[in-house]
Design a protein around this motif. Structure first.
Motif, PDB file in Angstrom:
ATOM      1  N   VAL A 131       0.842  -1.202   0.000  1.00 30.52           N
ATOM      2  CA  VAL A 131       0.000   0.000   0.000  1.00 30.52           C
ATOM      3  C   VAL A 131       0.874   1.248   0.000  1.00 30.52           C
ATOM      4  CG1 VAL A 131      -1.776   1.267   1.252  1.00 30.52           C
ATOM      5  CG2 VAL A 131      -1.843  -1.233   1.178  1.00 30.52           C
ATOM      6  N   ILE A 132       1.870   1.247   0.868  1.00 29.93           N
ATOM      7  CA  ILE A 132       2.776   2.406   0.942  1.00 29.93           C
ATOM      8  C   ILE A 132       3.477   2.602  -0.393  1.00 29.93           C
ATOM      9  CG2 ILE A 132       4.817   3.324   2.100  1.00 29.93           C
ATOM     10  CD1 ILE A 132       3.975   1.814   4.590  1.00 29.93           C
ATOM     11  N   SER A 133       3.932   1.492  -0.983  1.00 34.33           N
ATOM     12  CA  SER A 133       4.638   1.587  -2.260  1.00 34.33           C
ATOM     13  C   SER A 133       3.725   2.124  -3.359  1.00 34.33           C
ATOM     14  CB  SER A 133       5.178   0.211  -2.643  1.00 34.33           C
ATOM     15  OG  SER A 133       5.851   0.255  -3.873  1.00 34.33           O
ATOM     16  N   ALA A 134       2.448   1.767  -3.326  1.00 36.73           N
ATOM     17  CA  ALA A 134       1.525   2.234  -4.358  1.00 36.73           C
ATOM     18  C   ALA A 134       1.328   3.743  -4.264  1.00 36.73           C
ATOM     19  CB  ALA A 134       0.192   1.512  -4.211  1.00 36.73           C
ATOM     20  N   TYR A 135       1.166   4.258  -3.051  1.00 37.18           N
ATOM     21  CA  TYR A 135       0.992   5.701  -2.889  1.00 37.18           C
ATOM     22  C   TYR A 135       2.271   6.453  -3.242  1.00 37.18           C
ATOM     23  CZ  TYR A 135      -3.634   5.245  -0.790  1.00 37.18           C
ATOM     24  OH  TYR A 135      -4.956   4.990  -0.576  1.00 37.18           O
ATOM     25  N   ARG A 136       3.409   5.873  -2.877  1.00 34.43           N
ATOM     26  CA  ARG A 136       4.667   6.517  -3.266  1.00 34.43           C
ATOM     27  C   ARG A 136       4.828   6.547  -4.780  1.00 34.43           C
ATOM     28  NH1 ARG A 136       8.505   3.859   1.410  1.00 34.43           N
ATOM     29  NH2 ARG A 136       8.150   5.461   2.999  1.00 34.43           N
ATOM     30  N   GLN A 137       4.393   5.468  -5.423  1.00 31.79           N
ATOM     31  CA  GLN A 137       4.497   5.426  -6.872  1.00 31.79           C
ATOM     32  C   GLN A 137       3.620   6.489  -7.511  1.00 31.79           C
ATOM     33  OE1 GLN A 137       6.711   3.542  -8.522  1.00 31.79           O
ATOM     34  NE2 GLN A 137       6.089   4.715 -10.332  1.00 31.79           N
ATOM     35  N   LYS A 138       2.494   6.786  -6.877  1.00 34.87           N
ATOM     36  CA  LYS A 138       1.618   7.841  -7.396  1.00 34.87           C
ATOM     37  C   LYS A 138       2.336   9.190  -7.351  1.00 34.87           C
ATOM     38  CE  LYS A 138      -3.222   9.295  -7.119  1.00 34.87           C
ATOM     39  NZ  LYS A 138      -3.579   8.630  -8.384  1.00 34.87           N
ATOM     40  N   LEU A 139       3.041   9.450  -6.241  1.00 26.97           N
ATOM     41  CA  LEU A 139       3.815  10.681  -6.144  1.00 26.97           C
ATOM     42  C   LEU A 139       4.974  10.680  -7.135  1.00 26.97           C
ATOM     43  CD1 LEU A 139       3.950  11.312  -2.288  1.00 26.97           C
ATOM     44  CD2 LEU A 139       2.748  12.662  -3.986  1.00 26.97           C
ATOM     45  N   VAL A 140       5.604   9.533  -7.298  1.00 27.33           N
ATOM     46  CA  VAL A 140       6.710   9.420  -8.254  1.00 27.33           C
ATOM     47  C   VAL A 140       6.230   9.762  -9.657  1.00 27.33           C
ATOM     48  CG1 VAL A 140       8.227   7.780  -9.416  1.00 27.33           C
ATOM     49  CG2 VAL A 140       8.126   7.817  -6.933  1.00 27.33           C
ATOM     50  N   ASP A 141       5.090   9.213 -10.039  1.00 30.21           N
ATOM     51  CA  ASP A 141       4.558   9.486 -11.379  1.00 30.21           C
ATOM     52  C   ASP A 141       4.245  10.969 -11.546  1.00 30.21           C
ATOM     53  OD1 ASP A 141       4.772   6.793 -11.837  1.00 30.21           O
ATOM     54  OD2 ASP A 141       2.656   6.368 -11.396  1.00 30.21           O
ATOM     55  N   TYR A 142       3.699  11.579 -10.495  1.00 21.49           N
ATOM     56  CA  TYR A 142       3.333  13.004 -10.591  1.00 21.49           C
ATOM     57  C   TYR A 142       4.568  13.878 -10.763  1.00 21.49           C
ATOM     58  CZ  TYR A 142       2.029  17.663  -8.976  1.00 21.49           C
ATOM     59  OH  TYR A 142       1.861  19.017  -8.871  1.00 21.49           O
ATOM     60  N   PHE A 143       5.579  13.690  -9.913  1.00 26.32           N
ATOM     61  CA  PHE A 143       6.767  14.543 -10.005  1.00 26.32           C
ATOM     62  C   PHE A 143       7.603  14.212 -11.236  1.00 26.32           C
ATOM     63  CE2 PHE A 143       5.960  14.965  -5.357  1.00 26.32           C
ATOM     64  CZ  PHE A 143       5.819  16.336  -5.340  1.00 26.32           C
ATOM     65  N   THR A 144       7.573  12.950 -11.684  1.00 24.06           N
ATOM     66  CA  THR A 144       8.265  12.607 -12.929  1.00 24.06           C
ATOM     67  C   THR A 144       7.612  13.313 -14.105  1.00 24.06           C
ATOM     68  OG1 THR A 144       8.825  10.429 -12.004  1.00 24.06           O
ATOM     69  CG2 THR A 144       9.012  10.701 -14.386  1.00 24.06           C
ATOM     70  N   MET A 145       6.281  13.388 -14.083  1.00 25.63           N
ATOM     71  CA  MET A 145       5.583  14.117 -15.136  1.00 25.63           C
ATOM     72  C   MET A 145       5.973  15.596 -15.117  1.00 25.63           C
ATOM     73  SD  MET A 145       1.476  14.491 -15.695  1.00 25.63           S
ATOM     74  CE  MET A 145       1.333  15.398 -14.149  1.00 25.63           C
ATOM     75  N   GLN A 146       6.150  16.158 -13.930  1.00 31.93           N
ATOM     76  CA  GLN A 146       6.596  17.543 -13.847  1.00 31.93           C
ATOM     77  C   GLN A 146       7.963  17.722 -14.483  1.00 31.93           C
ATOM     78  OE1 GLN A 146       6.445  19.006  -9.796  1.00 31.93           O
ATOM     79  NE2 GLN A 146       4.528  20.051 -10.236  1.00 31.93           N
ATOM     80  N   LEU A 147       8.873  16.786 -14.214  1.00 34.93           N
ATOM     81  CA  LEU A 147      10.209  16.881 -14.814  1.00 34.93           C
ATOM     82  C   LEU A 147      10.132  16.781 -16.327  1.00 34.93           C
ATOM     83  CD1 LEU A 147      12.561  14.778 -12.496  1.00 34.93           C
ATOM     84  CD2 LEU A 147      12.148  17.222 -12.491  1.00 34.93           C
ATOM     85  N   SER A 148       9.259  15.925 -16.817  1.00 36.24           N
ATOM     86  CA  SER A 148       9.146  15.773 -18.264  1.00 36.24           C
ATOM     87  C   SER A 148       8.633  17.052 -18.919  1.00 36.24           C
ATOM     88  CB  SER A 148       8.217  14.610 -18.598  1.00 36.24           C
ATOM     89  OG  SER A 148       6.892  14.884 -18.160  1.00 36.24           O
ATOM     90  N   ARG A 149       7.937  17.882 -18.140  1.00 32.26           N
ATOM     91  CA  ARG A 149       7.441  19.158 -18.659  1.00 32.26           C
ATOM     92  C   ARG A 149       8.402  20.308 -18.352  1.00 32.26           C
ATOM     93  NH1 ARG A 149       1.184  18.771 -16.460  1.00 32.26           N
ATOM     94  NH2 ARG A 149       0.552  16.947 -17.691  1.00 32.26           N
ATOM     95  N   ASP A 150       9.614  19.975 -17.916  1.00 34.42           N
ATOM     96  CA  ASP A 150      10.631  20.981 -17.570  1.00 34.42           C
ATOM     97  C   ASP A 150      10.191  21.862 -16.413  1.00 34.42           C
ATOM     98  OD1 ASP A 150      12.345  20.074 -19.511  1.00 34.42           O
ATOM     99  OD2 ASP A 150      11.537  21.406 -21.040  1.00 34.42           O
ATOM    100  N   ARG A 151       9.409  21.293 -15.487  1.00 35.06           N
ATOM    101  CA  ARG A 151       9.007  22.017 -14.281  1.00 35.06           C
ATOM    102  C   ARG A 151       9.832  21.484 -13.106  1.00 35.06           C
ATOM    103  NH1 ARG A 151       2.686  21.730 -13.415  1.00 35.06           N
ATOM    104  NH2 ARG A 151       3.324  22.755 -11.490  1.00 35.06           N
ATOM    105  N   VAL A 152      11.067  21.928 -13.039  1.00 34.75           N
ATOM    106  CA  VAL A 152      11.949  21.500 -11.950  1.00 34.75           C
ATOM    107  C   VAL A 152      11.825  22.534 -10.829  1.00 34.75           C
ATOM    108  CG1 VAL A 152      14.270  20.859 -11.264  1.00 34.75           C
ATOM    109  CG2 VAL A 152      13.489  20.401 -13.591  1.00 34.75           C
ATOM    110  N   THR A 153      10.970  22.243  -9.877  1.00 29.94           N
ATOM    111  CA  THR A 153      10.778  23.126  -8.738  1.00 29.94           C
ATOM    112  C   THR A 153      11.479  22.559  -7.520  1.00 29.94           C
ATOM    113  OG1 THR A 153       8.730  22.017  -8.072  1.00 29.94           O
ATOM    114  CG2 THR A 153       8.546  23.827  -9.671  1.00 29.94           C
ATOM    115  N   TRP A 154      11.484  23.338  -6.438  1.00 30.06           N
ATOM    116  CA  TRP A 154      12.100  22.831  -5.209  1.00 30.06           C
ATOM    117  C   TRP A 154      11.340  21.628  -4.681  1.00 30.06           C
ATOM    118  CZ3 TRP A 154       9.663  22.963  -0.336  1.00 30.06           C
ATOM    119  CH2 TRP A 154       8.452  23.665  -0.272  1.00 30.06           C
ATOM    120  N   ARG A 155      10.069  21.509  -5.041  1.00 31.91           N
ATOM    121  CA  ARG A 155       9.284  20.366  -4.572  1.00 31.91           C
ATOM    122  C   ARG A 155       9.713  19.084  -5.263  1.00 31.91           C
ATOM    123  NH1 ARG A 155       7.409  18.735  -1.055  1.00 31.91           N
ATOM    124  NH2 ARG A 155       5.470  17.870  -1.833  1.00 31.91           N
TER     125      ARG A 155
END
Length: 1315
Positions: free
Chosen positions: A825-849
């Motif tokens: 369960v923990i891994s699934a929620y972490r993966q959701k965050l991973v996918d979200y921030f990875t998508m941000q990187l793919s859009r060149d949105r490198v923020t402090w978050r």
């Protein structure tokens, strides 16, 4: 082959000796028989005949056969002889070989014996060598231990000596104060029977005045120019204005403010916390929209088209952006939530057309008419259609325009244009009023380059890497910890904490222990407030550790933050190491070094220190003896406290007694208008008696639960359910289920679970805008409602714009409630965050978050390959490094399994690959920044040879893409010079620093902080080359620039506080003429003065003076206060004649109204004397300087260092007047006082010796001048080790250092020394 006779030499005889040809070296005898031939022949024949049976029958000597036979016999005999000879020879050889073999055996045995003996000797020597090495190591260990013990003894003796000296000085000061008080009372004709029975008000007045005397006069020498060290030490003593009103202090909190005290004034303001709401400190720009059905199209267009643009603007500055809008059909359902959101909002927008529904009136009144903090407000009024707005709309607009300063948009046109007009106005408000970008833009105009207006923050303050969000998180943690209005019986604990501060040194840290939720954070935050109020000279450094494994629990960041805070207060600009291990080891040395500069006490408070990983290892500096003016307080959980710390003095928080528990529950119920019956109170009292049910958090949560359901539900039923919960975690579970039951749909319950789980698995929390992107079905209204419920029940809180758990027990409850199924369960929620921030990187949105969360999530998932790929994203690593998360970045690379060299090579390869895709000036500038960051990073990890190439490449790109004289080129030169300094190539470094200095002076002017930065770097370089005179000159010049910059610029945070305070005070001055209103006007004038709004400040100060003259009379001391402050303002505006007139009036009033040694009189004397000196009126300045000496002698005694400072000032003045004869005895007297007070090696002694040397030189006594100058230089060389460079180790442990930055963002914090 010859005959046997051929073996015989002519002269040979029997028994001839023949040497052995086999090398035996021995002689052997070969017997040789010599016979006549005839005889030999006869014998041969005889033997032949005898050898044949029958003899020779019919033989004849003449027959051929006989002759042949005889020859054969002869040959046979010869061969036989030869054989015998050969056999004997070989036998001799064998015998010789046997002898040689025996001899070799004997030699072999002998050699073997020698070899065995040598082997034994070797083993013996080897053992002796090992013993010697072991003895050497033991001796070294004993020497190190002895050195450590010796240093400890020295430090303890130093602390003991300083403590006793301070005690003696305090006693002498108290004696002088009592004597002065007695004299004043007697002069006033008051009969004093017993000093102990004097009036309490007089006591308070005199204590305040006495304290102020030392503060005002220690603020700096009158007209003299002390050394860098002295200026740093004296700068912080006067703290400036205080906001607390005092009816005892005649002079008031802003009596003697002067521009020289700007840094101390803002520091004082920032010490008073928290005065303001969450919205002022929040890291989220919250835009609350109130709209009608008529203006709904504009709202939809604004949210859809323009909200993402505003979000990107805020992201680039490190802020979140959140739009909150409640649909009209749900207005009544979200009434309490809307009010809460309006209070939190940064900006409220009201969109109107023709009508205004009655349901929106309350929100409009709350947002626009009750706006006590004067937050930005915007009204959009769509006009047109030749129709007139309703009376309610026109009435509301009139009320708002009368009471408030809301901005108005009267729009005529279509809705698309209206939405765009709202966007442009909101963008301007955000940039100027909320984020304060106008300051940076004004600075950037001179350069004509917008990019320079947002230059990297470390360029202003030196090579300092600091995360503004970490500092803001600590501010919010402190405010949240102190939010409770209930004291919980903390008075007894306050006394114990006060005793710790007053106890003589040395003293170990104080341990505040208690169970989870026992109120440790609340106790410490409340005590900090009391200390800031009653002891303004005490510097308090605090750190509240959050959840384990969060950023706030990283030991390296904690130590770095504390060190930089100390450096800020000391005006010290010095390099710090980025190596986490060395940083932890260096902290005690920095603490000792920087505490010596602070004039008051230093208190370090670390809350929940046991949540730090390996706290005992990383906080080992707590075991060392602390400096004499430093106290440390740490709080721990009883169960997790390290064993070694349990021996420290401990303040244990007892469980709440029934009275405190009842008071806490009653306070919560009263806030919700819930009344408990006597029976219910008795049940609660019986329940809250066990150790787990009587701690502060449990009781608070219990009270909130009762208050929440009290108005709508059954209290008895709720109590029955609460009584089944025997600990805080189970009570949190009950609270969560109650919130779930209150939700309308299963969708909202599912969203609640998702929100809590995502926050639980994140590194530092999740923002509201991120939650809405993670769950598109989540509306802002529903999210606001959920967050309000969770925040109200102490489940969630805000930290740096992120939602996080308010207490560890809440986090534990969520883990047990929703994540019991295990790691999947923990891994699934972490993966959701991973996918979200990875998508941000793919859009060149490198923020402090994304830089904070994504690598940490990969680390927790154990995915080294993706972590490696993430680290090679140059912008992620750059973000982590520039925000000071150096230790975190290194730990990620260590997890990947790369050493420093391979890491550097991979970064360089990635940069080369990225460079191939760079086109255009903007991308090349970005590339240069990346190269520079890589070079600095490699320099910090010690790879100097590899750091040169990226820094040189960065320099080349900037010179080509920008201009050789561009300020960013100076930045590259500065960084490259730093590498050469570490590489000991001082010549190259000096040349680069000078080039950078020249470029900075041309670009910014000679008094810009970046010029000061280059001067500091050059001074440090000269100091390393033992060029102390050149270094000192550059330091003084840099220090003056930084002082002026601090006075001129200030910080957004400080200005926001000052603006807010000014607006609050303006409301207080609308009444009649009263002394209090006049006092408030004076305070307003000073606040606007500190904001550089001199015209407004002059207006208020004049109003204050006029009102005081009308109410109190023109000769009242309060009038002198206004005159003094007006004079300071005119002095700032360079209107010296007006300033002189006002100072003289103030001095005349104070001379007649105040005691001869009153600090306010001394203050006016000081500044009027400086003004005379500035105007060249030295004859007028002399009597004032002499009066300054008299005042200090009366206040402190004739042998006080403050008297010596006044004597030096007077001597300097005499020297300027060419009266060396009068100056000489003053210098000599000052020297004697300094030596008696501080010792013979103090910097003040060195300065006075230098002045005396100059005086002797001008008088022609060259020998004495040389001797005095030599002594001064010896003191200077000793002083340089304290002023700059690496701190001298006073411990046995090794150490190193990190880099300095201001406490908040580049736009938020002061230059070093502001707080």
């Amino acid at each position: 082959m010859g005959t046997a006779s051929s073996l015989v030499s002519p002269a040979g005889g029997v028994g001839e000796v023949i040497e052995d040809t086999y090398g035996g070296g021995e002689a052997c005898e070969i017997p040789v028989e010599v016979k006549p031939k005839a005889r030999l022949l006869r014998g041969s024949l005889r033997r032949v005949g005898a050898s044949r049976p029958g003899g020779l029958i019919g033989a004849s000597f003449k027959s051929t056969a006989s002759v042949q036979e005889l020859e054969c016999v002869a040959e046979y005999e010869r061969l036989k002889k030869e054989y015998e000879i050969f056999r004997v020879s070989k036998n001799n050889e064998v015998a010789s070989m046997v002898k040689k073999e025996a001899k070799l055996d004997r030699e072999n045995k002998r050699l073997r014996a020698e070899l065995q003996a040598l082997q034994k000797t070797y083993q013996k020597i080897l053992r002796e060598k090992e013993s010697a090495l072991e003895a050497k190591y033991q001796a070294m260990e004993r020497a190190a231990t002895f050195e450590h013990d010796r240093d400890k003894v020295k430090r303890q003796f130093k602390i003991f000596r300083e403590t006793k000296e301070n005690e003696i000085q305090d006693l002498l000061r108290a004696k002088r104060e009592l004597e002065a008080k007695l004299q004043r009372l007697q002069a006033q004709g008051i009969q004093v029977f017993d000093p102990e029975e004097s009036d309490s008000d007089d006591n308070c007045t005199d204590v305040t005045a006495a304290g102020a005397q030392s503060e005002y006069w220690n603020g700096g020498a009158l007209g003299s120019e002390p050394s860098m060290g002295s200026m740093m030490q004296l700068q912080q003593s006067y703290r400036g204005p205080e906001f607390a009103h005092s009816s005892i202090d005649v002079e008031g909190p802003f009596a003697n403010i002067n521009r020289d005290d700007w840094d101390a004034a803002v520091a004082s303001i920032l010490q008073v916390t928290p005065l303001f709401s969450h919205s002022l400190w929040s890291n989220t720009v919250r835009c609350f929209i109130i709209s009608t059905d008529e203006t709904q199209p504009e709202v939809e267009i604004f949210i859809r088209n323009y909200s993402p643009k505003l979000q990107r603007i805020c992201e680039t500055m490190g802020y979140f952006f959140q739009v909150i809008h409640f649909p009209a059909e749900n207005e009544n359902h979200f009434k309490e939530v809307r009010k809460w959101e309006i209070e939190k909002s940064s900006l409220v927008i009201l969109l109107l057309h023709l009508t205004l529904p009655s349901c929106l009136l309350e929100d409009c009144e709350e947002a626009f008419l009750k706006n006590p903090e004067e937050k930005p407000r915007l009204i959009y009024h769509r006009m047109g259609d030749d129709r007139v707005s309703s009376d309610s709309v026109q009435q509301l607009i009139e009320q708002i325009s009368y009471v408030n300063k809301a901005k108005m948009i009267d729009h005529v046109g279509d809705v698309e244009e209206g939405a765009y007009e709202i966007y442009t106005c909101v963008e301007k408000i955000i940039k100027q009023d909320i984020l304060g970008c106008e300051m940076a833009e004004l600075e950037g105009k001179d350069l004509g380059n917008k990019e320079e207006s947002t230059a990297p923050e470390e360029e202003v303050f030196g090579d300092v890497l600091w995360d503004a969000h970490d500092e803001q998180e600590q501010m919010e943690a402190f405010q949240q910890a102190s939010n409770s209005t209930c004291e919980l019986g903390f008075e007894k604990y306050f006394e114990r904490l006060n005793d710790l501060v007053a106890a003589p040194a040395p003293i170990p840290p104080l341990l505040v222990s208690g169970g989870p939720g026992s109120g440790k954070s609340l106790l410490l935050s409340k005590w900090i407030h009391l200390q800031q109020k009653h002891s303004p000279n005490t510097l308090i450094l605090y750190h509240f550790v959050g959840r384990p494994m969060s950023t706030s629990s990283e030991s390296a960041l904690i130590i770095k933050r504390l060190t930089l805070k100390l450096m800020q207060h000391s005006w010290l600009v010095s390099p710090l190491t980025l190596d986490p291990a060395k940083l932890l080891e260096e902290f005690p040395r920095w603490l000792e070094k920087l505490s010596a500069r602070h004039q008051g006490s230093i208190i370090i408070i670390i809350d929940s220190i046991d949540q730090i990983q390996q706290a005992e290892k990383h906080m080992k500096w707590l075991i060392d003896p602390l400096p004499v003016n430093v106290r440390v307080i740490v709080s721990v959980n009883v169960e997790t406290c390290p064993q070694a710390w349990r021996l420290w003095p401990t303040l244990h928080l007892d469980p709440l007694n029934s009275k405190d528990a009842k008071a806490l529950i009653s306070a919560e119920c009263s806030s919700a208008n819930v009344k408990l019956t006597k029976e219910q109170e008795k049940k609660l009292e019986r329940h809250c008696r066990s150790a787990t049910t009587c701690n502060a958090l449990y009781v608070t949560l219990l009270g909130k639960t009762i208050a929440c359901v009290g108005s709508t539900g059954n209290i008895d039923e709720t109590l029955q359910r609460c009584f089944q919960c025997q600990d805080t975690v189970s009570l949190y579970r009950l609270v969560l289920r109650s919130i779930q039951e209150s939700l309308c749909s299963d969708k909202e319950k599912g969203l609640l679970r998702e929100i809590l789980c995502v926050i639980g698995v994140s590194h530092n929390g999740v923002s509201e805008s991120e939650l809405m992107e993670l769950y598109p079905e989540l509306s802002s209204a529903v999210l606001a409602s959920l967050v309000h419920s969770l925040h109200k029940m102490c489940l969630l809180t805000y930290g740096c714009g992120l939602l996080k758990f308010q207490h560890l027990q809440a986090w534990e409850m969520v883990r047990l409630e929703y994540m019991e199924e295990g790691a999947n369960v923990i891994s699934a929620y972490r993966q959701k965050l991973v996918d979200y921030f990875t998508m941000q990187l793919s859009r060149d949105r490198v923020t402090w978050r994304s830089a904070d969360e994504l690598p940490w999530l990969f680390q927790q998932q154990g995915d080294k390959q993706k972590l490696h790929k993430c680290l090679l994203n140059l912008f992620v690593s750059q973000n982590l490094y520039k925000r000071g998360h150096f230790a975190e970045l290194l730990s990620y690379w260590q997890l990947v399994g790369k050493d420093k060299s391979s890491m550097a090579a991979e970064y360089f390869d990635s940069l080369k690959e990225y460079e191939k895709s760079c086109e255009g000036e903007e991308s090349m500038i970005c590339l240069a920044d990346l190269y520079e960051t890589l070079g600095r990073f490699l320099k910090d990890i010690g790879l100097l040879s590899q750091a040169v190439a990226p820094l040189q490449r960065s320099l080349e790109i900037r010179e080509t893409a920008l201009d050789p004289d561009h300020p960013r080129v100076a930045q590259s030169l500065h960084q490259l010079a730093g590498v050469y300094v570490q590489w000991k190539k001082f010549g190259n470094a000096e040349q680069l620093y000078k080039q950078a200095l020249e470029i900075s002076e041309n670009a910014y002017g000679a008094e810009h902080p970046r010029v000061a930065r280059e001067l500091d770097a050059l001074a440090m370089l000269y100091q390393k080359q033992n060029k102390y005179e050149q270094a000192e000159q550059l330091r003084k010049k840099s220090f003056k620039i930084r002082q002026k910059a601090a006075r001129r610029k200030g910080s957004l945070c400080g200005f926001a506080l000052l603006r807010q305070r000014a607006l609050q005070l303006e409301e207080l001055t609308l009444g009649k003429d009263t002394p209090d209103n006049a006092r408030t006007l004076n305070e307003l004038g000073v606040l606007y003065y500190l904001q550089n709004n001199l015209e407004t400040a002059e207006l208020f100060l004049k109003r204050s003076l006029e009102m005081r003259e009308r109410v109190l009379g023109p000769n009242h001391p309060d009038c002198a206060q206004s005159l003094n402050n007006l004079a300071a303002l005119y002095n700032e505006k360079k209107h010296y004649d007006k300033a002189e007139e006002l100072y003289e009036k103030a001095l005349d009033i104070r001379r007649r109204a105040l005691a001869p040694d009153h600090p306010s009189l001394a203050y006016t004397v000081k500044h009027l004397a400086v003004l005379y000196k500035k105007m060249g009126k030295l004859d007028k300045a002399v009597p004032l300087y002499e009066l300054a000496v008299e005042i200090r002698q009366k206040s402190f005694g004739p042998k006080h260092p403050s008297v010596a400072t006044a004597l030096v000032n007077l001597a300097v003045l005499y020297c300027q007047m060419k009266k060396q004869t009068e100056a000489l005895p003053l210098y000599e007297r000052a020297l004697k006082i300094y030596e008696d007070s501080f010792g013979h090696m103090h910097p003040r002694v060195g300065e006075t010796l230098k002045n005396l040397a100059v005086l002797s030189y001008e008088g022609g006594d060259f020998e004495k001048a040389a001797e005095l100058y030599k002594r001064a230089m010896e003191i200077k060389e000793a002083e340089t080790l304290l002023i700059g460079g690496k701190a001298i180790s006073r411990h046995s442990s090794s150490g190193d250092t990190f880099s300095l930055k201001s406490a908040l963002s580049p736009n938020i914090f002061l230059e070093p020394g502001q707080r």
